[in-house]
Motif scaffolding. Structure first.
Motif, PDB file in Angstrom:
ATOM      1  N   HIS A 263      -1.461   6.074   3.464  1.00  0.00           N
ATOM      2  CA  HIS A 263      -1.391   4.914   2.581  1.00  0.00           C
ATOM      3  C   HIS A 263      -2.610   4.011   2.739  1.00  0.00           C
ATOM      4  O   HIS A 263      -3.124   3.477   1.747  1.00  0.00           O
ATOM      5  CB  HIS A 263      -0.112   4.118   2.863  1.00  0.00           C
ATOM      6  CG  HIS A 263       1.135   4.856   2.480  1.00  0.00           C
ATOM      7  ND1 HIS A 263       2.231   4.930   3.309  1.00  0.00           N
ATOM      8  CD2 HIS A 263       1.451   5.575   1.374  1.00  0.00           C
ATOM      9  CE1 HIS A 263       3.179   5.640   2.721  1.00  0.00           C
ATOM     10  NE2 HIS A 263       2.728   6.050   1.551  1.00  0.00           N
ATOM     11  N   TYR A 264      -3.079   3.826   3.972  1.00  0.00           N
ATOM     12  CA  TYR A 264      -4.295   3.027   4.157  1.00  0.00           C
ATOM     13  C   TYR A 264      -5.516   3.757   3.612  1.00  0.00           C
ATOM     14  O   TYR A 264      -6.471   3.122   3.143  1.00  0.00           O
ATOM     15  CB  TYR A 264      -4.471   2.665   5.632  1.00  0.00           C
ATOM     16  CG  TYR A 264      -3.483   1.625   6.106  1.00  0.00           C
ATOM     17  CD1 TYR A 264      -3.612   0.291   5.738  1.00  0.00           C
ATOM     18  CD2 TYR A 264      -2.390   1.978   6.896  1.00  0.00           C
ATOM     19  CE1 TYR A 264      -2.694  -0.659   6.150  1.00  0.00           C
ATOM     20  CE2 TYR A 264      -1.465   1.023   7.325  1.00  0.00           C
ATOM     21  CZ  TYR A 264      -1.626  -0.296   6.942  1.00  0.00           C
ATOM     22  OH  TYR A 264      -0.713  -1.239   7.355  1.00  0.00           O
ATOM     23  N   ASN A 265      -5.487   5.078   3.658  1.00  0.00           N
ATOM     24  CA  ASN A 265      -6.587   5.846   3.072  1.00  0.00           C
ATOM     25  C   ASN A 265      -6.656   5.686   1.560  1.00  0.00           C
ATOM     26  O   ASN A 265      -7.736   5.763   0.966  1.00  0.00           O
ATOM     27  CB  ASN A 265      -6.444   7.329   3.430  1.00  0.00           C
ATOM     28  CG  ASN A 265      -6.773   7.611   4.880  1.00  0.00           C
ATOM     29  OD1 ASN A 265      -7.603   6.935   5.475  1.00  0.00           O
ATOM     30  ND2 ASN A 265      -6.134   8.612   5.466  1.00  0.00           N
ATOM     31  N   ALA A 266      -5.504   5.474   0.928  1.00  0.00           N
ATOM     32  CA  ALA A 266      -5.458   5.332  -0.522  1.00  0.00           C
ATOM     33  C   ALA A 266      -5.778   3.909  -0.984  1.00  0.00           C
ATOM     34  O   ALA A 266      -5.934   3.671  -2.183  1.00  0.00           O
ATOM     35  CB  ALA A 266      -4.082   5.742  -1.048  1.00  0.00           C
TER      36      ALA A 266
ATOM     37  N   CYS B  95       0.815  -1.213   0.000  1.00  0.00           N
ATOM     38  CA  CYS B  95       0.000   0.000   0.000  1.00  0.00           C
ATOM     39  C   CYS B  95       0.851   1.266   0.000  1.00  0.00           C
ATOM     40  O   CYS B  95       0.330   2.365  -0.269  1.00  0.00           O
ATOM     41  CB  CYS B  95      -0.953   0.009   1.190  1.00  0.00           C
ATOM     42  SG  CYS B  95      -0.151   0.142   2.811  1.00  0.00           S
ATOM     43  N   THR B  96       2.140   1.135   0.282  1.00  0.00           N
ATOM     44  CA  THR B  96       3.024   2.299   0.300  1.00  0.00           C
ATOM     45  C   THR B  96       3.383   2.786  -1.105  1.00  0.00           C
ATOM     46  O   THR B  96       4.074   3.796  -1.246  1.00  0.00           O
ATOM     47  CB  THR B  96       4.318   1.956   1.051  1.00  0.00           C
ATOM     48  OG1 THR B  96       4.831   0.708   0.574  1.00  0.00           O
ATOM     49  CG2 THR B  96       4.039   1.833   2.545  1.00  0.00           C
ATOM     50  N   TYR B  97       2.916   2.071  -2.124  1.00  0.00           N
ATOM     51  CA  TYR B  97       3.155   2.481  -3.509  1.00  0.00           C
ATOM     52  C   TYR B  97       1.818   2.643  -4.234  1.00  0.00           C
ATOM     53  O   TYR B  97       1.479   1.885  -5.148  1.00  0.00           O
ATOM     54  CB  TYR B  97       4.028   1.452  -4.236  1.00  0.00           C
ATOM     55  CG  TYR B  97       5.388   1.292  -3.605  1.00  0.00           C
ATOM     56  CD1 TYR B  97       6.407   2.194  -3.872  1.00  0.00           C
ATOM     57  CD2 TYR B  97       5.648   0.239  -2.728  1.00  0.00           C
ATOM     58  CE1 TYR B  97       7.661   2.061  -3.282  1.00  0.00           C
ATOM     59  CE2 TYR B  97       6.898   0.099  -2.140  1.00  0.00           C
ATOM     60  CZ  TYR B  97       7.901   1.016  -2.414  1.00  0.00           C
ATOM     61  OH  TYR B  97       9.128   0.885  -1.832  1.00  0.00           O
TER      62      TYR B  97
ATOM     63  N   ILE C 116      -5.454  -2.418  -3.536  1.00  0.00           N
ATOM     64  CA  ILE C 116      -5.050  -2.867  -2.203  1.00  0.00           C
ATOM     65  C   ILE C 116      -6.296  -3.151  -1.383  1.00  0.00           C
ATOM     66  O   ILE C 116      -7.257  -2.369  -1.390  1.00  0.00           O
ATOM     67  CB  ILE C 116      -4.186  -1.809  -1.498  1.00  0.00           C
ATOM     68  CG1 ILE C 116      -2.840  -1.680  -2.193  1.00  0.00           C
ATOM     69  CG2 ILE C 116      -3.992  -2.160  -0.026  1.00  0.00           C
ATOM     70  CD1 ILE C 116      -1.929  -2.879  -2.046  1.00  0.00           C
ATOM     71  N   GLY C 117      -6.278  -4.286  -0.686  1.00  0.00           N
ATOM     72  CA  GLY C 117      -7.402  -4.665   0.159  1.00  0.00           C
ATOM     73  C   GLY C 117      -7.005  -4.752   1.608  1.00  0.00           C
ATOM     74  O   GLY C 117      -6.123  -4.031   2.091  1.00  0.00           O
ATOM     75  N   ILE C 118      -7.619  -5.670   2.315  1.00  0.00           N
ATOM     76  CA  ILE C 118      -7.553  -5.710   3.770  1.00  0.00           C
ATOM     77  C   ILE C 118      -6.153  -5.931   4.330  1.00  0.00           C
ATOM     78  O   ILE C 118      -5.826  -5.447   5.421  1.00  0.00           O
ATOM     79  CB  ILE C 118      -8.517  -6.794   4.304  1.00  0.00           C
ATOM     80  CG1 ILE C 118      -8.697  -6.652   5.813  1.00  0.00           C
ATOM     81  CG2 ILE C 118      -8.029  -8.183   3.909  1.00  0.00           C
ATOM     82  CD1 ILE C 118      -9.837  -7.444   6.354  1.00  0.00           C
ATOM     83  N   GLY C 119      -5.292  -6.654   3.611  1.00  0.00           N
ATOM     84  CA  GLY C 119      -3.981  -6.973   4.153  1.00  0.00           C
ATOM     85  C   GLY C 119      -2.921  -5.920   3.941  1.00  0.00           C
ATOM     86  O   GLY C 119      -1.811  -6.049   4.454  1.00  0.00           O
TER      87      GLY C 119
ATOM     88  N   GLY D 193       0.128  -5.067   9.017  1.00  0.00           N
ATOM     89  CA  GLY D 193       1.249  -4.147   9.032  1.00  0.00           C
ATOM     90  C   GLY D 193       1.971  -4.144   7.704  1.00  0.00           C
ATOM     91  O   GLY D 193       2.113  -5.182   7.065  1.00  0.00           O
ATOM     92  N   VAL D 194       2.428  -2.961   7.283  1.00  0.00           N
ATOM     93  CA  VAL D 194       3.128  -2.829   6.006  1.00  0.00           C
ATOM     94  C   VAL D 194       4.362  -1.955   6.222  1.00  0.00           C
ATOM     95  O   VAL D 194       4.253  -0.839   6.751  1.00  0.00           O
ATOM     96  CB  VAL D 194       2.228  -2.205   4.925  1.00  0.00           C
ATOM     97  CG1 VAL D 194       2.994  -2.073   3.606  1.00  0.00           C
ATOM     98  CG2 VAL D 194       0.971  -3.046   4.720  1.00  0.00           C
ATOM     99  N   ASN D 195       5.501  -2.457   5.798  1.00  0.00           N
ATOM    100  CA  ASN D 195       6.737  -1.695   5.940  1.00  0.00           C
ATOM    101  C   ASN D 195       6.607  -0.325   5.281  1.00  0.00           C
ATOM    102  O   ASN D 195       6.219  -0.227   4.111  1.00  0.00           O
ATOM    103  CB  ASN D 195       7.905  -2.453   5.297  1.00  0.00           C
ATOM    104  CG  ASN D 195       8.184  -3.778   5.971  1.00  0.00           C
ATOM    105  OD1 ASN D 195       7.805  -4.010   7.114  1.00  0.00           O
ATOM    106  ND2 ASN D 195       8.864  -4.675   5.258  1.00  0.00           N
ATOM    107  N   GLY D 196       6.933   0.723   6.032  1.00  0.00           N
ATOM    108  CA  GLY D 196       6.898   2.077   5.494  1.00  0.00           C
ATOM    109  C   GLY D 196       5.545   2.747   5.504  1.00  0.00           C
ATOM    110  O   GLY D 196       5.404   3.881   5.022  1.00  0.00           O
ATOM    111  N   ALA D 197       4.530   2.098   6.067  1.00  0.00           N
ATOM    112  CA  ALA D 197       3.165   2.612   5.952  1.00  0.00           C
ATOM    113  C   ALA D 197       2.936   3.856   6.807  1.00  0.00           C
ATOM    114  O   ALA D 197       3.484   4.019   7.891  1.00  0.00           O
ATOM    115  CB  ALA D 197       2.161   1.533   6.338  1.00  0.00           C
ATOM    116  N   LYS D 198       2.089   4.735   6.278  1.00  0.00           N
ATOM    117  CA  LYS D 198       1.601   5.923   6.960  1.00  0.00           C
ATOM    118  C   LYS D 198       0.076   5.893   6.935  1.00  0.00           C
ATOM    119  O   LYS D 198      -0.545   5.107   6.213  1.00  0.00           O
ATOM    120  CB  LYS D 198       2.099   7.193   6.261  1.00  0.00           C
ATOM    121  CG  LYS D 198       3.606   7.307   6.133  1.00  0.00           C
ATOM    122  CD  LYS D 198       3.988   8.560   5.350  1.00  0.00           C
ATOM    123  CE  LYS D 198       5.501   8.691   5.203  1.00  0.00           C
ATOM    124  NZ  LYS D 198       5.876   9.909   4.431  1.00  0.00           N
TER     125      LYS D 198
END
Length: 420
Positions: free
Chosen positions: A267-270, A136-138, A145-148, A259-264
């Motif tokens: 990113h989950y909003n996108a 999700c960071t990209y 991108i879904g739930i994970g 959890g996703v490396n580098g996430a803010k």
């Protein structure tokens, strides 16, 4: 009130009162939890509570019901960044919850190895097919991108993903599999197969209006399956998988780590399917532990952080209107490995500001861990990695125990006040 009739002895009344007292205190004793753990003596014990805990009353009532009756399920989603992706913190919290309130299964997983990234030690995924992947960071890259927070995709019609759980520390064998995947006329279906290739269940053909989730019940508990792509017509060209949930059919706690490396927050909003798909897990509580990556760019700090916190909370609340939230502040950290990072405290203050202004609970881990310059103390104990941001496995286990201690201290206080 008990009123003695002329024929009622004082002894009988006294025995009745004693029985009522014993029943009440027995229920209180059954509901409370005793918890101890090895300490590095780095934490501010007096600060280690969930703040604004009154907001969590209904969640604590669900835990009390589970603890005293052994019936029901409590679902918790712990959302975060690289501190969460490896599952070192959440593995400890999950096992603590399940030891005290019951083990309902491993919960949500993502095939990290298949996606070319790290995954928790208590699962192992693999594939003989090379899958495309996106975190999700990209957000500018293709694939939804879904739930994970991590998506894998393939055009190979015979592709499969193997999944095996490690039961060394906790029994995560499972009797049901829930698949989160793209369902449309161009997408393959999936079957769930045992280690011999025997089909245990299938998601079935696409039908208009179907949600991107399918639940498959197995005949018994297993610790290993494969997820096999199934092509049933020429219109189907690809398979896109967002996540997999594993349950055992028992009452207890399901503790889902995302959890996703580098996430803010942004990113989950996108992530186009993320918030909507969380509803399938029926969460009772969201724990949102973000902020580290918002601080690493100091002296630049995103002026839209409060907007993104609110957007994430509101999007999750829209599909989970009864769910409670705990926001977690990030721990102190270094920048460029050795320089203090004042940005962490600034991000921490904004997270607390949002929680207070919106009546949410929060865990101020920044303060619990020691506050300003505490990263140097964690480094001196050997549990902060050389990058000055991430922790050793032991450091993360310590954090997981501190979080659970904060829960239990706050929960036990609630039990004592509401169920004396």
């Amino acid at each position: 009130m008990i009123v003695a009739s002329p024929k009622t002895s004082k002894h009988a009344v006294a025995m009745t009162l004693l029985l009522l007292w014993a029943m009440t205190h027995q229920a209180h004793g059954q509901a409370t939890v005793n918890f101890t753990f090895p300490s590095y003596d780095l934490a501010d014990d007096t600060a280690n509570l969930i703040q604004n805990a009154d907001y969590l009353d209904s969640f604590f009532e669900s835990l009390i019901q589970l603890k005293t009756t052994g019936r029901g399920k409590v679902n918790i989603i712990h959302l975060g960044d690289s501190h969460i992706q490896a599952d070192f913190i959440t593995d400890v919290v999950r096992r603590n919850f399940q030891n005290d309130f019951g083990n309902a299964g491993r919960g949500l997983i993502v095939p990290g190895r298949v996606a070319g990234t790290n995954e928790p030690n208590n699962i192992r995924t693999g594939s003989t097919t090379a899958w495309k992947a996106k975190r999700c960071t990209y957000p500018e890259q293709p694939l939804p991108i879904g739930i994970g927070g991590i998506t894998v995709n393939t055009e190979e019609s015979d592709a499969s993903i193997s999944i095996k759980v490690d039961n060394t520390l906790n029994d995560y064998s499972f009797s049901s599999v829930t698949l989160f995947f793209q369902k449309d006329p161009s997408s393959y279906s999936f079957s769930v197969n045992d280690v011999t290739g025997q089909e245990l269940g299938i998601t079935g053909p696409y039908e208009e209006g179907m949600a991107n989730v399918s639940h498959i019940e197995l005949n018994n508990c297993v610790d290993q399956v494969s997820i096999q792509a199934v092509k049933s017509n020429d219109d189907q060209k690809q398979a896109t998988l967002f996540g997999i949930e594993l349950e055992n059919g028992n009452d207890g706690v399901l503790y889902h780590a995302i959890g996703v490396n580098g996430a803010k927050y942004k990113h989950y909003n996108a992530a186009v399917h993320f918030a909507k798909q969380t509803a399938a897990l029926k969460p009772d509580l969201f724990i949102i532990a973000l902020g580290t990556n918002e601080s690493v760019e100091y002296p630049y700090l995103d002026p839209t952080l409060l907007y993104h916190i609110d957007k994430l909370v509101q999007s999750l609340r829209e599909v989970n209107p009864e769910t409670k939230f705990i926001l977690v502040t990030p721990p102190d950290a270094f920048r460029k490995k050795v320089k203090p990072n004042p940005g962490v405290e600034k991000i921490r203050n904004q997270i607390i500001q949002y929680a207070v202004e919106n009546g949410l609970a929060f865990w101020d881990f920044y303060k619990v861990a020691g506050g300003k310059h505490s990263a140097a103390k964690w480094r001196a104990k050997g549990i902060l990695r050389p990058d000055g941001i991430h922790f050793t496995k032991e450091g993360y286990a310590y954090q997981g125990n501190l979080l659970y201690e904060a829960f239990i201290k706050t929960y036990n206080r609630y039990v004592g006040l509401r169920h004396p």
